[in-house]
Design a protein around this motif. Structure first.
Motif, PDB file in Angstrom:
ATOM      1  N   TYR A  85      -7.892  -4.255   6.677  1.00  0.00           N
ATOM      2  CA  TYR A  85      -6.909  -4.033   6.125  1.00  0.00           C
ATOM      3  C   TYR A  85      -5.797  -3.776   6.722  1.00  0.00           C
ATOM      4  O   TYR A  85      -4.680  -4.368   6.343  1.00  0.00           O
ATOM      5  N   GLY A  86      -5.638  -3.371   7.872  1.00  0.00           N
ATOM      6  CA  GLY A  86      -5.022  -3.000   8.469  1.00  0.00           C
ATOM      7  C   GLY A  86      -4.076  -4.693   9.225  1.00  0.00           C
ATOM      8  O   GLY A  86      -2.844  -5.210   8.897  1.00  0.00           O
ATOM      9  N   GLN A  87      -4.765  -5.781   9.173  1.00  0.00           N
ATOM     10  CA  GLN A  87      -4.428  -7.261   9.915  1.00  0.00           C
ATOM     11  C   GLN A  87      -3.918  -7.589   8.317  1.00  0.00           C
ATOM     12  O   GLN A  87      -2.831  -8.614   9.203  1.00  0.00           O
ATOM     13  N   ALA A  88      -4.226  -7.376   7.747  1.00  0.00           N
ATOM     14  CA  ALA A  88      -3.689  -8.247   6.229  1.00  0.00           C
ATOM     15  C   ALA A  88      -2.239  -8.024   6.122  1.00  0.00           C
ATOM     16  O   ALA A  88      -1.559  -8.604   5.464  1.00  0.00           O
ATOM     17  N   GLU A  89      -1.751  -6.148   5.772  1.00  0.00           N
ATOM     18  CA  GLU A  89      -0.754  -5.778   5.653  1.00  0.00           C
ATOM     19  C   GLU A  89       0.224  -6.601   6.749  1.00  0.00           C
ATOM     20  O   GLU A  89       1.240  -6.790   6.160  1.00  0.00           O
ATOM     21  N   TYR A 119      -2.980   2.372   4.071  1.00  0.00           N
ATOM     22  CA  TYR A 119      -2.082   2.373   3.934  1.00  0.00           C
ATOM     23  C   TYR A 119      -1.279   2.038   5.308  1.00  0.00           C
ATOM     24  O   TYR A 119      -1.947   3.152   6.720  1.00  0.00           O
ATOM     25  N   LEU A 120      -0.003   1.607   5.824  1.00  0.00           N
ATOM     26  CA  LEU A 120       0.132   1.673   7.098  1.00  0.00           C
ATOM     27  C   LEU A 120       1.998   1.533   6.369  1.00  0.00           C
ATOM     28  O   LEU A 120       1.987   0.778   5.816  1.00  0.00           O
ATOM     29  N   ALA A 138       1.120  -1.161   0.111  1.00  0.00           N
ATOM     30  CA  ALA A 138       0.083  -0.101  -0.127  1.00  0.00           C
ATOM     31  C   ALA A 138       0.815   1.327  -0.615  1.00  0.00           C
ATOM     32  O   ALA A 138       1.957   1.255   0.470  1.00  0.00           O
ATOM     33  N   VAL A 139       0.255   2.256  -0.599  1.00  0.00           N
ATOM     34  CA  VAL A 139       1.388   3.837  -0.465  1.00  0.00           C
ATOM     35  C   VAL A 139       0.634   4.773  -0.015  1.00  0.00           C
ATOM     36  O   VAL A 139      -0.643   4.665   0.003  1.00  0.00           O
ATOM     37  N   PRO A 140       1.066   5.226   0.935  1.00  0.00           N
ATOM     38  CA  PRO A 140       0.778   6.875   1.401  1.00  0.00           C
ATOM     39  C   PRO A 140      -0.222   8.191  -0.238  1.00  0.00           C
ATOM     40  O   PRO A 140       0.409   8.860   0.015  1.00  0.00           O
ATOM     41  N   PRO A 193      -3.182   1.017  -8.598  1.00  0.00           N
ATOM     42  CA  PRO A 193      -4.157   0.649  -7.250  1.00  0.00           C
ATOM     43  C   PRO A 193      -5.437   0.630  -6.829  1.00  0.00           C
ATOM     44  O   PRO A 193      -5.815  -0.500  -7.154  1.00  0.00           O
ATOM     45  N   ARG A 194      -5.223   0.465  -5.248  1.00  0.00           N
ATOM     46  CA  ARG A 194      -5.985  -0.806  -4.670  1.00  0.00           C
ATOM     47  C   ARG A 194      -6.059  -2.627  -5.228  1.00  0.00           C
ATOM     48  O   ARG A 194      -6.603  -3.114  -4.962  1.00  0.00           O
ATOM     49  N   ASP A 195      -4.884  -2.584  -5.209  1.00  0.00           N
ATOM     50  CA  ASP A 195      -4.704  -4.191  -5.762  1.00  0.00           C
ATOM     51  C   ASP A 195      -4.358  -4.916  -4.590  1.00  0.00           C
ATOM     52  O   ASP A 195      -3.693  -5.951  -5.103  1.00  0.00           O
ATOM     53  N   ILE A 196      -4.478  -4.390  -3.393  1.00  0.00           N
ATOM     54  CA  ILE A 196      -3.816  -5.539  -2.299  1.00  0.00           C
ATOM     55  C   ILE A 196      -4.902  -6.858  -2.298  1.00  0.00           C
ATOM     56  O   ILE A 196      -4.081  -7.790  -2.158  1.00  0.00           O
ATOM     57  N   GLY A 197      -5.602  -6.356  -3.072  1.00  0.00           N
ATOM     58  CA  GLY A 197      -7.032  -8.171  -2.757  1.00  0.00           C
ATOM     59  C   GLY A 197      -5.683  -9.792  -3.422  1.00  0.00           C
ATOM     60  O   GLY A 197      -6.441 -10.492  -3.500  1.00  0.00           O
ATOM     61  N   ASN A 198      -4.833  -9.133  -4.196  1.00  0.00           N
ATOM     62  CA  ASN A 198      -4.310 -10.498  -4.814  1.00  0.00           C
ATOM     63  C   ASN A 198      -3.474 -10.361  -3.942  1.00  0.00           C
ATOM     64  O   ASN A 198      -2.567 -11.876  -4.271  1.00  0.00           O
ATOM     65  N   TYR A 199      -3.481 -10.565  -3.459  1.00  0.00           N
ATOM     66  CA  TYR A 199      -2.509 -11.646  -1.987  1.00  0.00           C
ATOM     67  C   TYR A 199      -4.029 -12.656  -1.053  1.00  0.00           C
ATOM     68  O   TYR A 199      -3.218 -13.124  -0.086  1.00  0.00           O
TER      69      TYR A 199
END
Length: 504
Positions: free
Chosen positions: A455-459, A328-329, A319-321, A415-421
């Motif tokens: 999302y933070g837990q997943a990150e 983002y974290l 994730a990016v700021p 953007p917003r592609d964290i779902g790939n994990y």
């Protein structure tokens, strides 16, 4: 508690509907003193069908210019209407009704709601060949209904925070059933520019759509010129062979452009995630301790200084700021440079005498320059890197498609592609049901705080699992001629929208 939560959701949705009524184009068309624009770009598309391949270069040139979606994003990530002049969202967030503009395809046939249904059901279909690279975008969709020629209704299985945002991305473009078979070479869209020709290995040429449904583009012709070498790109701009550099990969020359009245440097917020991706499914990098050792061996500052001369932000998760990724974290402290710890972990993994890994590098300068830095840093902890430089089509086939690699360096620009994990078949082959569940529940959570907590837990988990090494988010860097107006000041999504660009 339940009523309060629903009230907050309703307010958010009302605001979203209010925003949806705005126009995505200006009401008047400025006159351009120069009728043609040449944009220098790095990665030539392997195909011109934006729904058939993950290469960002396709969307960069064609999305919003040739192909359009029902919505698009502006340079800051805000959702704007496009082929949908407006849209309504139900109180529970599970039904979205799109009201379409009156438009025609570049071949003259009318654009209708049936084209939307065809495009999105094709994207969802597992049998589609080649498959849509982001079929997961439509996972929340239950049904797509044609109400009439200018109205389409989408029913979602549950609330989805990202679905509408994803519909603004390249792979969600609307395509004509009549042209779908030929779009890979001769794309047909509804946008402000029509496809003219593809000079393979050199350029893509677009011409103004004189029958565009909205205000006509000021420019008569746009050419995307492909130059992979950073110095050659900078020289082309200086010589006048290109009018803009879409993404600066040779930042060492930015000072020269900044001090010249003839050019303007555009520097936006961090965008994209440059990562050292690791194969979690096979080879030595399947071992968590090996991945952690690599994470401890890497010094982000050396990458940022050596590749982007400081024009980037260190990141420690996917994730990016910027405004497009509110979850983002800053997890850069999870693995601080520690060579002793890296060697210890390698020893515990059974590689006390050393380890050899393959590093596959695509053409962009950030990858090739970053590869040299990575090889040097890993050598200091006993990891020998066997580097192979590959052209992007081969990278897409070998690395992205077949996961035949150990390490690679790539910029994830969508953007917003964290779902790939949550996709165990994605090219880094990470398989963690807990993370997949967290990501799924996060997208379905209407409450922003609870959603970002998930999302933070997943990150934190993917960071602890050292799935990849998240190195940096480069600033959105472009250089244009000073007389060029209406060019995107920064980019969150890959698309370079040129429908309002002109020379003053």
């Amino acid at each position: 508690m339940r009523a309060s939560r629903l009230a907050l959701v309703a307010v958010a949705l009302i605001l979203a509907v209010a925003c949806s009524s705005g126009s995505s184009t200006t009401s008047t068309t400025p006159t351009s003193s120069k009728k043609t624009l040449v944009v220098g770009a790095v990665l030539e598309p392997p195909t011109l069908d934006v729904t058939a391949n993950a290469a960002a270069g396709i969307a960069e040139a064609l999305r919003d210019n040739v192909y359009e979606g029902l919505v698009r994003t502006d340079p800051k990530g805000k959702i704007l209407p496009q082929l949908a002049r407006s849209y309504d969202i139900s109180a529970d967030g599970r039904t979205v009704t799109f009201h379409l503009v009156s438009a025609r395809w570049h071949d003259g046939s009318p654009f209708t709601a049936a084209d939307v249904k065809f495009s999105w059901e094709r994207a969802m279909d597992k049998a589609t060949t080649p498959p849509n690279p982001h079929r997961d975008y439509w996972a929340p969709v239950d049904a797509i209904t044609v109400v009439d020629d200018h109205t389409v209704k989408v029913a979602l299985k549950q609330y989805s925070d990202s679905w509408l945002f994803h519909m603004a991305q390249g792979s969600a473009a609307i395509l004509s059933p009549k042209s779908i078979a030929a779009d890979k070479d001769t794309p047909v869209g509804t946008g402000p520019f029509r496809f003219s020709r593809w000079n393979r290995g050199d350029s893509i040429v677009l011409v103004r759509n004189e029958n565009y449904w909205g205000p006509k583009a000021p420019l008569q012709q746009v050419t995307f010129k492909y130059i992979t070498d950073a110095n050659a790109m900078n020289n082309a701009l200086t010589a006048g062979d290109v009018d803009a550099i879409s993404a600066v990969t040779g930042p060492e020359q930015l000072a020269a452009f900044s001090s010249s009245k003839g050019f303007k440097v555009l520097e936006g917020k961090p965008s994209g995630k440059i990562i050292v991706a690791m194969n979690n499914g096979s080879g030595a990098t399947k071992d968590l301790k090996v991945r952690q050792a690599i994470s401890y061996a890497l010094d982000r500052k050396a990458f940022i200084d050596g590749v982007y001369l400081g024009h980037a932000t260190a990141i420690g998760t996917h994730a990016v700021p910027n405004d497009s990724e509110p979850y983002y974290l800053d997890l850069t402290g999870t693995y601080k440079p520690d060579r002793a710890r890296a060697r210890q972990l390698l020893s515990e993994a059974g590689f006390a005498s050393g380890l050899s890994l393959r590093l596959s590098l695509p053409p962009p300068a950030y990858a090739r320059r970053g590869g040299e830095i990575l090889a040097s840093q890993l050598a200091e902890v006993g990891i020998k890197v066997q580097t192979e430089s590959v052209e992007f089509p081969l990278w897409l086939d070998k690395v992205f498609g077949k996961a035949n690699y150990d390490l690679t360096i790539i910029n994830h620009v969508e953007p917003r592609d964290i779902g790939n994990y949550g996709n165990s078949k994605y090219y880094w082959r990470y398989d963690n049901p807990q993370v997949a569940d967290q990501l799924s529940r996060a997208d379905a959570e209407p409450d922003a705080k609870k959603r970002n907590d998930l999302y933070g837990q997943a990150e934190k988990q993917i960071s602890q699992d050292a799935v990849n090494v998240w190195v940096m988010s480069p600033d959105s860097l472009a250089v244009i001629k000073s007389s060029l107006k209406g060019y995107p000041e920064s980019r969150i999504a890959p698309s370079i929208y040129l429908g309002q660009a002109y020379f003053g």
